[in-house]
Design a protein around this motif. Structure first.
Motif, PDB file in Angstrom:
ATOM      1  N   ARG A  36       0.855  -1.432  -0.011  1.00  0.00           N
ATOM      2  CA  ARG A  36      -0.054  -0.037  -0.046  1.00  0.00           C
ATOM      3  C   ARG A  36       0.966   1.100  -0.045  1.00  0.00           C
ATOM      4  NH1 ARG A  36      -1.414   3.943   2.551  1.00  0.00           N
ATOM      5  NH2 ARG A  36      -0.512   3.588   4.352  1.00  0.00           N
ATOM      6  N   GLN A  37       1.862   1.065   0.765  1.00  0.00           N
ATOM      7  CA  GLN A  37       2.743   2.307   0.841  1.00  0.00           C
ATOM      8  C   GLN A  37       3.539   2.698  -0.604  1.00  0.00           C
ATOM      9  OE1 GLN A  37       5.236   1.350   4.255  1.00  0.00           O
ATOM     10  NE2 GLN A  37       3.675   2.106   5.869  1.00  0.00           N
ATOM     11  N   PHE A  38       3.985   1.538  -1.188  1.00  0.00           N
ATOM     12  CA  PHE A  38       4.469   1.760  -2.353  1.00  0.00           C
ATOM     13  C   PHE A  38       3.437   2.504  -3.610  1.00  0.00           C
ATOM     14  CE2 PHE A  38       5.244   0.426  -6.772  1.00  0.00           C
ATOM     15  CZ  PHE A  38       6.540   0.669  -6.910  1.00  0.00           C
ATOM     16  N   SER A  39       2.137   1.951  -3.425  1.00  0.00           N
ATOM     17  CA  SER A  39       1.245   2.543  -4.449  1.00  0.00           C
ATOM     18  C   SER A  39       1.424   3.984  -4.205  1.00  0.00           C
ATOM     19  CB  SER A  39       0.107   1.565  -4.147  1.00  0.00           C
ATOM     20  OG  SER A  39       0.193   0.208  -4.530  1.00  0.00           O
ATOM     21  N   VAL A  40       0.976   4.251  -2.819  1.00  0.00           N
ATOM     22  CA  VAL A  40       0.989   5.868  -2.480  1.00  0.00           C
ATOM     23  C   VAL A  40       1.965   6.502  -3.115  1.00  0.00           C
ATOM     24  CG1 VAL A  40       0.831   7.519  -0.804  1.00  0.00           C
ATOM     25  CG2 VAL A  40      -0.607   5.566  -0.698  1.00  0.00           C
ATOM     26  N   TRP A  41       3.424   5.957  -2.745  1.00  0.00           N
ATOM     27  CA  TRP A  41       4.646   6.652  -3.245  1.00  0.00           C
ATOM     28  C   TRP A  41       4.787   6.716  -4.511  1.00  0.00           C
ATOM     29  CZ3 TRP A  41       8.758   4.503  -6.112  1.00  0.00           C
ATOM     30  CH2 TRP A  41       9.774   5.250  -6.160  1.00  0.00           C
ATOM     31  N   SER A  42       4.243   5.678  -5.508  1.00  0.00           N
ATOM     32  CA  SER A  42       4.535   5.694  -6.756  1.00  0.00           C
ATOM     33  C   SER A  42       3.651   6.882  -7.415  1.00  0.00           C
ATOM     34  CB  SER A  42       4.255   4.417  -7.634  1.00  0.00           C
ATOM     35  OG  SER A  42       2.899   4.174  -7.589  1.00  0.00           O
ATOM     36  N   ASN A  43       2.437   7.106  -6.834  1.00  0.00           N
ATOM     37  CA  ASN A  43       1.565   8.286  -7.379  1.00  0.00           C
ATOM     38  C   ASN A  43       0.874   7.896  -8.699  1.00  0.00           C
ATOM     39  OD1 ASN A  43       0.179  10.576  -6.746  1.00  0.00           O
ATOM     40  ND2 ASN A  43       1.582  11.759  -8.080  1.00  0.00           N
ATOM     41  N   LEU A  44       0.693   6.550  -8.852  1.00  0.00           N
ATOM     42  CA  LEU A  44       0.006   6.109  -9.963  1.00  0.00           C
ATOM     43  C   LEU A  44      -1.060   5.661  -9.653  1.00  0.00           C
ATOM     44  CD1 LEU A  44       2.982   4.387 -11.818  1.00  0.00           C
ATOM     45  CD2 LEU A  44       2.051   6.685 -12.411  1.00  0.00           C
ATOM     46  N   SER A  45      -2.078   5.313 -10.590  1.00  0.00           N
ATOM     47  CA  SER A  45      -3.483   4.771 -10.452  1.00  0.00           C
ATOM     48  C   SER A  45      -3.329   3.293 -10.269  1.00  0.00           C
ATOM     49  CB  SER A  45      -4.505   5.178 -11.289  1.00  0.00           C
ATOM     50  OG  SER A  45      -4.221   4.791 -12.592  1.00  0.00           O
ATOM     51  N   GLU A  46      -2.307   2.560 -10.764  1.00  0.00           N
ATOM     52  CA  GLU A  46      -2.276   1.293 -10.760  1.00  0.00           C
ATOM     53  C   GLU A  46      -0.860   0.867 -10.494  1.00  0.00           C
ATOM     54  OE1 GLU A  46      -4.706  -0.647 -11.606  1.00  0.00           O
ATOM     55  OE2 GLU A  46      -6.361   0.936 -12.099  1.00  0.00           O
ATOM     56  N   CYS A  47      -0.797  -0.384  -9.794  1.00  0.00           N
ATOM     57  CA  CYS A  47       0.521  -0.911  -9.327  1.00  0.00           C
ATOM     58  C   CYS A  47       0.228  -2.308  -9.698  1.00  0.00           C
ATOM     59  CB  CYS A  47       0.937  -0.566  -7.744  1.00  0.00           C
ATOM     60  SG  CYS A  47       1.338   1.110  -7.624  1.00  0.00           S
ATOM     61  N   THR A  48       1.227  -3.396  -9.895  1.00  0.00           N
ATOM     62  CA  THR A  48       1.148  -4.608  -9.637  1.00  0.00           C
ATOM     63  C   THR A  48       2.460  -5.351  -9.068  1.00  0.00           C
ATOM     64  OG1 THR A  48       0.786  -6.892 -11.012  1.00  0.00           O
ATOM     65  CG2 THR A  48       2.265  -4.986 -11.927  1.00  0.00           C
TER      66      THR A  48
END
Length: 49
Positions: A36-48
């Motif tokens: 979750r923290q990585f997803s927020v950090w990346s500032n992108l709407s999608e992560c895998t």
């Protein structure tokens, strides 16, 4: 531990025409909160992972 990630352009017909997605390589064993923290950090709407 360091992990590699790529920002990939998907669903487009050429460079910079699609949606950006973060792809985290070697994510085995990551806790849900870390993802979750990585997803927020990346500032992108999608992560895998």
């Amino acid at each position: 531990m360091r992990r590699r990630f790529s920002q990939v352009d998907v669903f487009g017909e050429g460079p910079c025409t699609g949606n950006s997605v973060a792809v985290l390589l070697g994510a085995e064993g990551l806790e849900e909160e870390t993802m979750r923290q990585f997803s927020v950090w990346s500032n992108l709407s999608e992560c895998t992972f």
